[in-house]
Motif scaffolding. Sequence first.
Motif, mmCIF file in Angstrom:
data_model
loop_
_atom_site.group_PDB
_atom_site.id
_atom_site.type_symbol
_atom_site.label_atom_id
_atom_site.label_comp_id
_atom_site.label_asym_id
_atom_site.label_seq_id
_atom_site.Cartn_x
_atom_site.Cartn_y
_atom_site.Cartn_z
ATOM 1 N N LYS A 3 44.861 -15.099 7.014
ATOM 2 C CA LYS A 3 44.519 -13.718 6.717
ATOM 3 C C LYS A 3 43.081 -13.618 6.231
ATOM 4 C CE LYS A 3 47.358 -10.768 4.933
ATOM 5 N NZ LYS A 3 47.678 -9.970 6.126
ATOM 6 N N SER A 19 40.877 -12.207 13.692
ATOM 7 C CA SER A 19 42.169 -11.574 13.428
ATOM 8 C C SER A 19 42.562 -11.698 11.960
ATOM 9 C CB SER A 19 43.233 -12.223 14.307
ATOM 10 O OG SER A 19 44.521 -11.789 13.927
ATOM 11 N N ASP A 22 48.185 -11.728 11.054
ATOM 12 C CA ASP A 22 49.577 -11.317 10.906
ATOM 13 C C ASP A 22 50.163 -10.719 12.176
ATOM 14 O OD1 ASP A 22 48.179 -8.983 11.040
ATOM 15 O OD2 ASP A 22 48.894 -8.143 9.138
ATOM 16 N N GLY A 23 49.394 -10.791 13.286
ATOM 17 C CA GLY A 23 49.901 -10.270 14.541
ATOM 18 C C GLY A 23 49.923 -8.762 14.649
ATOM 19 N N SER A 24 49.302 -8.062 13.689
ATOM 20 C CA SER A 24 49.342 -6.591 13.679
ATOM 21 C C SER A 24 48.279 -5.967 14.576
ATOM 22 C CB SER A 24 49.140 -6.081 12.247
ATOM 23 O OG SER A 24 47.815 -6.375 11.793
ATOM 24 N N GLY A 25 47.342 -6.787 15.057
ATOM 25 C CA GLY A 25 46.242 -6.254 15.862
ATOM 26 C C GLY A 25 45.012 -5.890 15.046
ATOM 27 N N HIS A 27 41.754 -6.525 13.052
ATOM 28 C CA HIS A 27 40.799 -7.626 13.015
ATOM 29 C C HIS A 27 39.392 -7.119 12.689
ATOM 30 C CE1 HIS A 27 40.735 -6.236 17.261
ATOM 31 N NE2 HIS A 27 39.452 -6.553 17.236
#
Length: 382
Positions: A3, A19, A22-25, A27
């Motif tokens: 993170k 990024s 956390d895969g949330s998009g 960045h």
Amino acid sequence: MGKLTTRGVDALKEPGRYSDGDGSGFHLRIDPQGRKYWVLRVNDASGKRRDVSLGSAKRMTLAAARENARQVRDRIAQGDGAAVVTPTFREAARLAHEARTAGYRNDKHVAQWLSTLERHAYPTIGDKPVSDITRADAVQVLSPIWLATPETARRVLQRLDRVMRWAVGHNHRDERIDMSLVRDALPKQKGKRAAVRRMPAVPWREAAEFWRSIQMSTSAPQVRFALMLLMLTAVRPGNVRLAKRSQMDLEAGVWVIPAEEMKAGERHRVPLSAEAVTIIRSAMALHDHDQLFTVGGEPLSLDTLRMMMRRMGRTETPHGFRSTFKEWSLQAGWSDHLSEAALAHQDPNEVRAAYARSDLLEERAPMMAAWGSYLAAPPQIP
């Protein structure tokens, strides 16, 4: 990469995308100039991956950017994605021009405006998010036409600037592109001034008599008013034909012509004489439209002004009134640099032009007032 942290963001220097892990998009994006932006990558309604610009990392903390990203995701989940997704340059150009021409019916002009970008800009940057367009992109678009077709290149540059301004105003970019730096990165256009063609002009000694002839003319009032305002302000005919009531500050006595309507691509302020203010008020009294001079809902054509002069027995051109004003100003003792500023001419001396930041509005006002008084003075009785 894990993170993002505030300290880590400050330390990052290499251009690229980083990024939040956390895969949330969400960045961080660093552009080639080293500027940092918060971006959220999402899927739009059609399933296509798109970027949403959240703002500058210089002005927005990491915590605030994460919260903005959460709100954007919520809006997209509620079906409001179109309002927040960053458009491509192609989409931004269409939206920018629709906003500028709202209420107008000249479809031909809209098509021409966009077709210029379609030919020269879309192949290079059309599908790029407008938030990602850089000065280098603008230079790349303009380089093939800058020397080959200078006039087309000037129009493309103005329209690029218009789209960038629209994007900033709608929070799709943090800042516009400085087009003066784009010009500096391109070769000097040779021979531009040598190609200037003098237009036949009414002699300055005959200008007042011609003014009185316009007043007595039976032509439509909007045509008479347009030709009189053209004489009074010494702007180009296209500026008068496209003049809008929203550009006029009659209390201050100033007409502000936006950059995209100027040949040099820079905003031009015109000091209005008492005679000019009277003419503009008279034109405004004819209708409630923003467009000041219209025929059938469309802006006056240049041919309309030419034909009025022909019917009055003159062979000169509407554009020639700029020369009429210039000759009068010199014989009346006004300095050359003031009349050149009134005509919105660019100084060919690049060093001198770089230091001439003022548009000399206050100094030009007495000159334009004297010009208005000269035109409107009653005839002298021998």
